[in-house]
Design a protein around this motif. Sequence first.
Motif, PDB file in Angstrom:
ATOM      1  N   LEU A  65      75.389  48.275 103.074  1.00  0.00           N
ATOM      2  CA  LEU A  65      76.629  48.480 103.419  1.00  0.00           C
ATOM      3  C   LEU A  65      77.559  50.023 103.417  1.00  0.00           C
ATOM      4  O   LEU A  65      77.106  51.247 103.065  1.00  0.00           O
ATOM      5  CB  LEU A  65      77.907  47.452 102.866  1.00  0.00           C
ATOM      6  CG  LEU A  65      77.537  46.511 101.837  1.00  0.00           C
ATOM      7  CD1 LEU A  65      78.964  46.250 101.244  1.00  0.00           C
ATOM      8  CD2 LEU A  65      77.787  46.031 103.150  1.00  0.00           C
ATOM      9  N   ASP A  66      77.831  50.326 104.682  1.00  0.00           N
ATOM     10  CA  ASP A  66      78.812  51.930 104.685  1.00  0.00           C
ATOM     11  C   ASP A  66      79.678  52.099 104.188  1.00  0.00           C
ATOM     12  O   ASP A  66      80.095  51.400 103.049  1.00  0.00           O
ATOM     13  CB  ASP A  66      78.324  52.335 106.415  1.00  0.00           C
ATOM     14  CG  ASP A  66      79.603  51.630 107.331  1.00  0.00           C
ATOM     15  OD1 ASP A  66      81.008  51.130 106.126  1.00  0.00           O
ATOM     16  OD2 ASP A  66      80.027  51.346 108.230  1.00  0.00           O
ATOM     17  N   GLU A  67      80.205  53.169 104.288  1.00  0.00           N
ATOM     18  CA  GLU A  67      80.799  54.003 103.032  1.00  0.00           C
ATOM     19  C   GLU A  67      82.559  53.207 103.567  1.00  0.00           C
ATOM     20  O   GLU A  67      83.220  52.788 102.437  1.00  0.00           O
ATOM     21  CB  GLU A  67      81.462  55.191 102.690  1.00  0.00           C
ATOM     22  CG  GLU A  67      82.425  54.907 104.530  1.00  0.00           C
ATOM     23  CD  GLU A  67      81.022  56.163 105.608  1.00  0.00           C
ATOM     24  OE1 GLU A  67      81.538  56.441 106.944  1.00  0.00           O
ATOM     25  OE2 GLU A  67      79.846  56.161 105.288  1.00  0.00           O
ATOM     26  N   ASN A  68      82.832  52.364 104.611  1.00  0.00           N
ATOM     27  CA  ASN A  68      83.512  51.410 105.031  1.00  0.00           C
ATOM     28  C   ASN A  68      83.355  49.617 105.162  1.00  0.00           C
ATOM     29  O   ASN A  68      84.183  49.396 105.206  1.00  0.00           O
ATOM     30  CB  ASN A  68      83.758  51.511 107.190  1.00  0.00           C
ATOM     31  CG  ASN A  68      84.986  53.023 107.134  1.00  0.00           C
ATOM     32  OD1 ASN A  68      84.840  53.415 105.766  1.00  0.00           O
ATOM     33  ND2 ASN A  68      83.815  53.450 107.443  1.00  0.00           N
ATOM     34  N   GLY A  69      82.012  49.596 104.463  1.00  0.00           N
ATOM     35  CA  GLY A  69      81.753  48.284 104.324  1.00  0.00           C
ATOM     36  C   GLY A  69      81.727  47.362 105.399  1.00  0.00           C
ATOM     37  O   GLY A  69      81.199  46.376 105.041  1.00  0.00           O
ATOM     38  N   ASN A  70      80.822  48.084 106.147  1.00  0.00           N
ATOM     39  CA  ASN A  70      80.234  47.497 107.273  1.00  0.00           C
ATOM     40  C   ASN A  70      78.408  47.530 107.113  1.00  0.00           C
ATOM     41  O   ASN A  70      77.864  47.954 106.485  1.00  0.00           O
ATOM     42  CB  ASN A  70      80.072  48.737 108.729  1.00  0.00           C
ATOM     43  CG  ASN A  70      81.901  48.554 109.566  1.00  0.00           C
ATOM     44  OD1 ASN A  70      82.751  47.352 109.331  1.00  0.00           O
ATOM     45  ND2 ASN A  70      82.817  49.655 109.422  1.00  0.00           N
TER      46      ASN A  70
END
Length: 191
Positions: A65-70
């Motif tokens: 995941l990226d830092e935004n949870g995507n």
Amino acid sequence: DENHSKNKKAKKKKSGLKIFLFALLMLIVVGLGAVSGIVISIAKDAPKIDPTNIESLLNQTSFILDENGNVIEKIKSEKNEYRTIVGLDKMPKHLQDAFISIEDERFETHIGVDPKGIVKSSIDNLKAGHIVRGASTITQQLAKNLYLTDEKKYDRKIKEAYLALQIEKALTKDQILEAYLNRIYLGQGAY
């Protein structure tokens, strides 16, 4: 004298029939004993299992995941499978019913092995002259998928039935169905 001869022949026939029936009975007993011994021997070679830890045997897909949870990337399990464990309460009832009706119509009532299904399958396969229908229950399929190989041998089927009986003793029908539905292949690498 003629009556005596007829009586002697009738006694001989009756005696011969008794000997034949006794020999047939002995052959059946010996045959059943041999088959039972073989089945027990094969079942002893079945892997030792703990049906209560089935979920730990299912490899799940990992996500980066990226830092935004995507989701950036999905990573298949070591067996090259995409799998997310889903609870039975999150699966539509019609999905559960569909699998039961297609794969194992007596799932709710059998003990892990379905003798009636085995007989029906055997009759259908004999009529067709080749295998057109399997007799494995959902529990047997789960046992095969978790603990055994896909090889088409009688000893594997005996182990599968033995393990299915063990699974049925340890788990509820809902737990078995949930594990089965989380284990089967749905296509495109998805489990």
